[in-house]
Scaffold this motif. Structure first.
Motif, PDB file in Angstrom:
ATOM      1  N   VAL A 215      47.570  36.289  37.817  1.00 57.49           N
ATOM      2  CA  VAL A 215      47.823  37.586  38.453  1.00 57.49           C
ATOM      3  C   VAL A 215      46.729  38.582  38.079  1.00 57.49           C
ATOM      4  O   VAL A 215      46.222  39.328  38.921  1.00 57.49           O
ATOM      5  CB  VAL A 215      49.220  38.128  38.065  1.00 57.49           C
ATOM      6  CG1 VAL A 215      49.373  39.599  38.471  1.00 57.49           C
ATOM      7  CG2 VAL A 215      50.311  37.289  38.716  1.00 57.49           C
ATOM      8  N   LEU A 216      46.337  38.592  36.818  1.00 57.82           N
ATOM      9  CA  LEU A 216      45.256  39.477  36.375  1.00 57.82           C
ATOM     10  C   LEU A 216      43.953  39.139  37.092  1.00 57.82           C
ATOM     11  O   LEU A 216      43.266  40.033  37.604  1.00 57.82           O
ATOM     12  CB  LEU A 216      45.081  39.369  34.859  1.00 57.82           C
ATOM     13  CG  LEU A 216      43.948  40.199  34.258  1.00 57.82           C
ATOM     14  CD1 LEU A 216      44.193  41.688  34.458  1.00 57.82           C
ATOM     15  CD2 LEU A 216      43.789  39.878  32.770  1.00 57.82           C
ATOM     16  N   ARG A 217      43.626  37.855  37.156  1.00 54.08           N
ATOM     17  CA  ARG A 217      42.375  37.430  37.806  1.00 54.08           C
ATOM     18  C   ARG A 217      42.365  37.815  39.287  1.00 54.08           C
ATOM     19  O   ARG A 217      41.372  38.376  39.793  1.00 54.08           O
ATOM     20  CB  ARG A 217      42.217  35.910  37.648  1.00 54.08           C
ATOM     21  CG  ARG A 217      41.050  35.309  38.421  1.00 54.08           C
ATOM     22  CD  ARG A 217      40.981  33.798  38.215  1.00 54.08           C
ATOM     23  NE  ARG A 217      42.224  33.120  38.567  1.00 54.08           N
ATOM     24  CZ  ARG A 217      42.590  32.826  39.827  1.00 54.08           C
ATOM     25  NH1 ARG A 217      41.811  33.170  40.838  1.00 54.08           N
ATOM     26  NH2 ARG A 217      43.724  32.191  40.044  1.00 54.08           N
ATOM     27  N   ILE A 218      43.463  37.571  39.991  1.00 51.83           N
ATOM     28  CA  ILE A 218      43.533  37.859  41.426  1.00 51.83           C
ATOM     29  C   ILE A 218      43.483  39.375  41.664  1.00 51.83           C
ATOM     30  O   ILE A 218      42.828  39.860  42.601  1.00 51.83           O
ATOM     31  CB  ILE A 218      44.815  37.253  42.033  1.00 51.83           C
ATOM     32  CG1 ILE A 218      44.733  35.720  41.992  1.00 51.83           C
ATOM     33  CG2 ILE A 218      45.017  37.726  43.469  1.00 51.83           C
ATOM     34  CD1 ILE A 218      46.064  35.027  42.265  1.00 51.83           C
ATOM     35  N   THR A 219      44.170  40.128  40.813  1.00 47.38           N
ATOM     36  CA  THR A 219      44.144  41.590  40.941  1.00 47.38           C
ATOM     37  C   THR A 219      42.719  42.117  40.799  1.00 47.38           C
ATOM     38  O   THR A 219      42.271  42.956  41.599  1.00 47.38           O
ATOM     39  CB  THR A 219      45.062  42.238  39.885  1.00 47.38           C
ATOM     40  OG1 THR A 219      46.393  41.783  40.069  1.00 47.38           O
ATOM     41  CG2 THR A 219      45.025  43.761  39.994  1.00 47.38           C
ATOM     42  N   ILE A 220      42.004  41.641  39.808  1.00 44.04           N
ATOM     43  CA  ILE A 220      40.624  42.102  39.590  1.00 44.04           C
ATOM     44  C   ILE A 220      39.739  41.701  40.769  1.00 44.04           C
ATOM     45  O   ILE A 220      38.934  42.509  41.257  1.00 44.04           O
ATOM     46  CB  ILE A 220      40.086  41.528  38.261  1.00 44.04           C
ATOM     47  CG1 ILE A 220      40.822  42.187  37.080  1.00 44.04           C
ATOM     48  CG2 ILE A 220      38.578  41.742  38.144  1.00 44.04           C
ATOM     49  CD1 ILE A 220      40.556  41.527  35.738  1.00 44.04           C
TER      50      ILE A 220
ATOM     51  N   VAL B  88      42.558  45.481  33.509  1.00 45.79           N
ATOM     52  CA  VAL B  88      41.899  45.750  34.793  1.00 45.79           C
ATOM     53  C   VAL B  88      40.842  46.832  34.611  1.00 45.79           C
ATOM     54  O   VAL B  88      39.702  46.703  35.078  1.00 45.79           O
ATOM     55  CB  VAL B  88      42.934  46.170  35.859  1.00 45.79           C
ATOM     56  CG1 VAL B  88      42.235  46.542  37.167  1.00 45.79           C
ATOM     57  CG2 VAL B  88      43.951  45.055  36.104  1.00 45.79           C
ATOM     58  N   ALA B  89      41.199  47.894  33.918  1.00 43.57           N
ATOM     59  CA  ALA B  89      40.276  49.023  33.738  1.00 43.57           C
ATOM     60  C   ALA B  89      39.010  48.616  32.993  1.00 43.57           C
ATOM     61  O   ALA B  89      37.929  49.164  33.250  1.00 43.57           O
ATOM     62  CB  ALA B  89      40.997  50.149  32.996  1.00 43.57           C
TER      63      ALA B  89
ATOM     64  N   ASN C 212      39.636  55.359  30.951  1.00 44.44           N
ATOM     65  CA  ASN C 212      39.523  55.355  32.416  1.00 44.44           C
ATOM     66  C   ASN C 212      40.804  54.869  33.097  1.00 44.44           C
ATOM     67  O   ASN C 212      40.778  54.379  34.225  1.00 44.44           O
ATOM     68  CB  ASN C 212      38.321  54.523  32.877  1.00 44.44           C
ATOM     69  CG  ASN C 212      38.465  53.037  32.567  1.00 44.44           C
ATOM     70  OD1 ASN C 212      38.967  52.670  31.514  1.00 44.44           O
ATOM     71  ND2 ASN C 212      38.015  52.194  33.486  1.00 44.44           N
ATOM     72  N   VAL C 213      41.942  55.036  32.415  1.00 39.71           N
ATOM     73  CA  VAL C 213      43.258  54.786  33.019  1.00 39.71           C
ATOM     74  C   VAL C 213      43.956  56.119  33.233  1.00 39.71           C
ATOM     75  O   VAL C 213      44.090  56.925  32.305  1.00 39.71           O
ATOM     76  CB  VAL C 213      44.132  53.867  32.140  1.00 39.71           C
ATOM     77  CG1 VAL C 213      45.583  53.850  32.627  1.00 39.71           C
ATOM     78  CG2 VAL C 213      43.568  52.446  32.159  1.00 39.71           C
TER      79      VAL C 213
END
Length: 397
Positions: free
Chosen positions: A25-30, A83-84, A112-113
């Motif tokens: 999920v993290l990889r796809i979101t990025i 992500v940030a 940067n969040v």
């Protein structure tokens, strides 16, 4: 194809939220965010946020973070920080909303969040710091203010179930904005009507804009200046209308909620006696500017919420003195004053550009058609009419 990407709720994976500890999920979101940023490279703020429901992931990994942090915001910030880290020149915004509103104990958002903190639950009859029911929200604001570098508060300033309805919350705008300014809030999103119109739309936008520029301005001076400039000689009775409605709300001790209704207000700031008084004030306001068609139209637009409230209350009562139907000479008939109100009310909404009278539904023409259908059905005085009702089991509502 990949249920493991989604939230585990009550032991089952369902597509309500994402699983925020899934590496995929993290990889796809990025990946997806990188593609979106490439399409719009000048944009600074990018939202990576929870969906608008409470069914978040409770898998072992997500739950472990949330338990440690004392809030589901733990897994949210854990995810959003990663992500940030991939986009150091962008602000990654995430909602602190409903289940994710409370700040985490130890995890801090990256510089940067951005935290978009939502005030959806609080009442609007009292300011945040003076309302005991808002104490937990006030605590959340303060706690986020200690750990977040960039906070936007998503606030709500009208009644969403009834966009064209009286909503006497002017008195809380300034103290709430002062509270936010004192507790690390960087910016505000004051959500009014996403369509055209809404109660005192112009005045509300003017006051909020001025107070965002300087929360310590004299709000009475600001309001009076706008009313004189926008309503001319009708300003005085319109100001009395605003003040008297606010005083009636405060005297009643009843709450003011963004998902309330004119029916709720029938025992506080919209009693039949008060509605009659408000109409007198608008009669005076109209008479003062009757020779100026532009300002007269503005005054009539300001009166629309009061008319809407009267129509909605009549629908609730249906029959009787305050209902749609009154008994005349033994026959139930549509109230002539109510019938006479429908077309001018609807036509003025359309002239003003109002497209919906409720947040997600009901155009002015649909509202008119519904009222005429109701009136055409007539009143059927059946055997159960006005008979006492006894509950078999206790009413616990």
């Amino acid at each position: 194809e990949h249920p493991e990407y989604y939230a585990m709720v009550h032991g089952k994976r369902i597509p309500t939220q994402l699983c925020l500890t899934s590496p995929d999920v993290l990889r796809i979101t990025i990946q997806n965010l990188r593609r979106k940023i490439a399409e719009n490279p000048t944009a600074t703020y990018w939202s990576v946020s929870q969906n608008d429901n409470r069914e978040y992931c409770t898998c072992d990994n997500c739950k472990a973070i949330d338990d440690r942090e004392g809030s589901p915001s733990g897994s949210i910030i854990h995810f959003v920080n990663q992500v940030a880290d991939q986009f150091p020149d962008k602000m990654i915004s995430t909602l602190a909303y409903e289940y994710g509103r409370r700040a985490p104990r130890t995890i801090k958002p990256r510089d940067n969040v951005n935290i978009m903190l939502c005030s959806i639950e609080i009442n609007r009859d009292k300011s945040i710091t003076s309302d005991p029911t808002s104490a937990d929200f006030a605590t959340d604001v303060r706690e986020w203010g200690k750990i977040a570098r960039d906070i936007i508060v998503w606030d709500y300033v009208i009644q969403f179930n009834h966009l064209v309805s009286p909503f006497p919350n002017f008195h809380v705008l300034q103290p709430n904005l002062q509270f936010f300014a004192q507790n690390g809030v960087s910016a505000m999103f004051e959500q009014g009507n996403r369509e055209v119109g809404g109660e005192f739309a112009e005045l509300r936008a003017y006051l909020i804009s001025k107070l965002l520029w300087n929360p310590y301005e004299n709000v009475d001076t600001l309001m009076n200046d706008f009313l004189r400039g926008f309503y001319g000689t009708a300003a005085q009775p319109i100001r009395r209308y605003i003040d008297e409605m606010t005083q009636a709300l405060l005297r009643s001790g009843k709450p003011l909620r963004i998902f309330g209704s004119p029916m709720d207000a029938e025992t506080s700031y919209l009693t039949p006696e008060l509605a009659a008084r408000y109409n007198q004030l608008f009669d005076e306001a109209e008479s003062r500017v009757k020779e100026d068609p532009i300002i007269l139209e503005r005054v009539r637009i300001a009166r629309l919420p009061l008319q809407y409230a009267m129509i909605e209350q009549a629908k609730k009562h249906f029959a009787g003195e305050q209902g749609v139907f009154r008994k005349e000479g033994g026959t139930w008939k549509v109230r002539t004053d109510l019938r006479a109100m429908i077309d001018p009310f609807t036509d003025l909404l359309i002239r003003q550009g109002v497209t919906q009278v409720k947040e997600w539904s009901t155009t002015p023409e649909e509202y008119r058609a519904a009222m005429y259908r109701l009136m055409s059905q007539g009143m059927n005085e059946h055997l159960a009419f006005r008979k006492p009702v006894t509950f078999i089991s206790p009413d616990t509502s």
